[in-house]
Design a protein around this motif. Structure first.
Motif, short mmCIF file in Angstrom:
data_model
loop_
_atom_site.label_atom_id
_atom_site.label_comp_id
_atom_site.label_asym_id
_atom_site.label_seq_id
_atom_site.Cartn_x
_atom_site.Cartn_y
_atom_site.Cartn_z
N SER A 1 -11.27 53.33 110.74
CA SER A 1 -11.11 52.02 111.39
C SER A 1 -12.48 51.48 111.78
O SER A 1 -13.38 52.25 112.10
N ARG A 2 -12.61 50.14 111.74
CA ARG A 2 -13.88 49.52 112.11
C ARG A 2 -13.61 48.13 112.66
O ARG A 2 -12.88 47.33 112.06
N LYS A 3 -14.16 47.86 113.84
CA LYS A 3 -14.03 46.55 114.46
C LYS A 3 -15.40 45.92 114.64
O LYS A 3 -16.40 46.61 114.88
N THR B 1 -10.81 43.01 113.53
CA THR B 1 -10.56 44.32 112.94
C THR B 1 -10.81 44.24 111.45
O THR B 1 -10.04 43.62 110.71
N LEU C 1 -11.24 47.08 109.44
CA LEU C 1 -10.48 48.17 108.82
C LEU C 1 -9.57 48.78 109.87
O LEU C 1 -9.97 48.99 111.02
N SER C 2 -8.34 49.09 109.48
CA SER C 2 -7.37 49.65 110.41
C SER C 2 -6.68 50.86 109.80
O SER C 2 -5.82 50.71 108.93
N ASP C 3 -7.10 52.04 110.22
CA ASP C 3 -6.46 53.30 109.83
C ASP C 3 -6.32 53.43 108.31
O ASP C 3 -5.24 53.68 107.78
N GLY D 1 -7.57 44.37 106.48
CA GLY D 1 -8.06 45.67 106.93
C GLY D 1 -7.15 46.84 106.66
O GLY D 1 -7.46 47.97 107.04
N ARG D 2 -6.03 46.61 106.00
CA ARG D 2 -5.07 47.68 105.72
C ARG D 2 -4.88 47.86 104.22
O ARG D 2 -5.03 46.92 103.44
#
Length: 344
Positions: free
Chosen positions: A10-12, A17, A19-21, A210-211
């Protein structure tokens, strides 16, 4: 065998956001594509692999080694930039040799490896030219040669063909695929171009906001999308929203449509590819519409049909020139097994 494992990354950036998981496994020797619209997070993920970004959480392992603990220059990873970033004052051979010279390798080894890689990309006769004396396709090959001459375990390519015209791009897609198989290096390419991803990659991760929406081979992504986004993003598609009740899919404003329900009752979408749609004489109980446009695209005709009660036109595709004209009233149907149902 898995070469690269991306685990819950993940990256904010502030409130955004990126990237998310994200979790993806990439196999040894695979040509893997990260595909999605601008802002979906694919470039951020590439930069994390290269070492230019650090994730807020999650891990990345390359052949069992924690990649995040290694400085960018110590990773067995190379990045081929979108702009190629060639040194204009150096010859082709010098551009390719630069990374090896920085490692202080013996001159004889550098010369041998540069000659070998220039031969692979078909640039041996141009070794003494400067980048300005090369075409866009040739410059792309120099950038590729410079990236693979260091024999990385993993080669990252950021929109590698975006600067080329359509004809050269098609040629270089074949060339990239051939070279990837020949050198045996795992390639990870970032692109927003569906055709590029579908023609190059063994597998594709389709990303949005991001997913990861779906990871599959190109044919599976096209034939059996698992989410509404993938069905809408990959190629042309006709999408109907509605619900499944008692094994029957009914679309809003249209009623029951041909399908084989394999999911539980509830809201769903039906996807049917244009080449699977059949236009017939209208009969009672069949979806009907009026042909509003017929376009010929060098071997394939696209026929747009306006259907009452549907907010978007139904697209049908047929080989050759279409024997139908705008204004014709038609029935719209397809085989139930050709429809894909996507639960919402």
């Amino acid at each position: 065998m898995t070469l690269l494992s991306i685990e819950g990354v993940s990256r904010k950036f502030g409130n955004v956001t990126a990237l998310s998981d994200v979790s993806i496994d990439i196999q040894q020797g695979e040509f893997f594509a990260l595909l999605g619209p601008s802002g979906c997070g694919k470039t951020t993920l590439l930069r994390i692999l290269a070492g230019f970004e650090t994730p807020d959480q999650g891990g990345v392992r390359l052949d069992g080694t924690d990649l995040l603990k290694l400085a960018p220059h110590k990773r067995p990873v190379n990045l081929m930039f979108q702009s190629y970033a060639l040194f204009p004052h150096m010859t082709v051979a010098k551009n390719v040799a630069y990374g090896l010279e920085r490692e202080n390798l013996p001159r004889a080894e550098i010369k041998a490896r540069v000659g070998e890689v220039l031969e692979k990309v078909g640039l041996e006769p141009m070794a003494n030219r400067r980048p300005a004396q090369l075409s866009g396709g040739q410059q792309q090959r120099v950038a590729l040669a410079r990236a693979i001459v260091k024999r990385p375990r993993l080669l990252l390519l950021d929109e590698p063909l975006s600067a080329l015209d359509k004809k050269v791009r098609a040629e270089m897609q074949l060339e990239l695929k051939r070279l990837q198989h020949e050198v045996g290096i795992t390639f990870v390419v970032v692109t927003h171009d569906q055709e590029e991803a579908m023609s190059l990659a063994d597998r594709i991760a389709v990303m949005d906001q991001g997913r990861v929406e779906q990871v599959d081979a190109p044919v599976t992504l096209y034939d059996r999308p698992r989410t509404y986004f993938v069905a809408d993003f990959i190629g042309a598609n006709n999408l109907f929203t509605g619900a499944i009740r008692g094994g029957v899919f009914s679309a809003e404003g249209l009623g029951p449509l041909p399908s084989k329900a394999t999911t539980a009752d509830g809201s769903a979408a039906l996807a049917i590819r244009p080449e699977r749609v059949r236009l017939t004489e209208p009969t009672p109980g069949m979806v009907q519409g009026v042909v509003v446009d017929v376009s010929f695209y060098g071997g394939v005709s696209h026929i747009a049909v306006e259907v009452t009660g549907l907010g978007r036109k139904v697209l049908a595709a047929t080989q050759g020139s279409a024997r139908i004209t705008p204004g014709t009233v038609v029935g719209v149907t397809w085989r139930p097994e050709d429809a894909v149902l996507i639960p919402n």
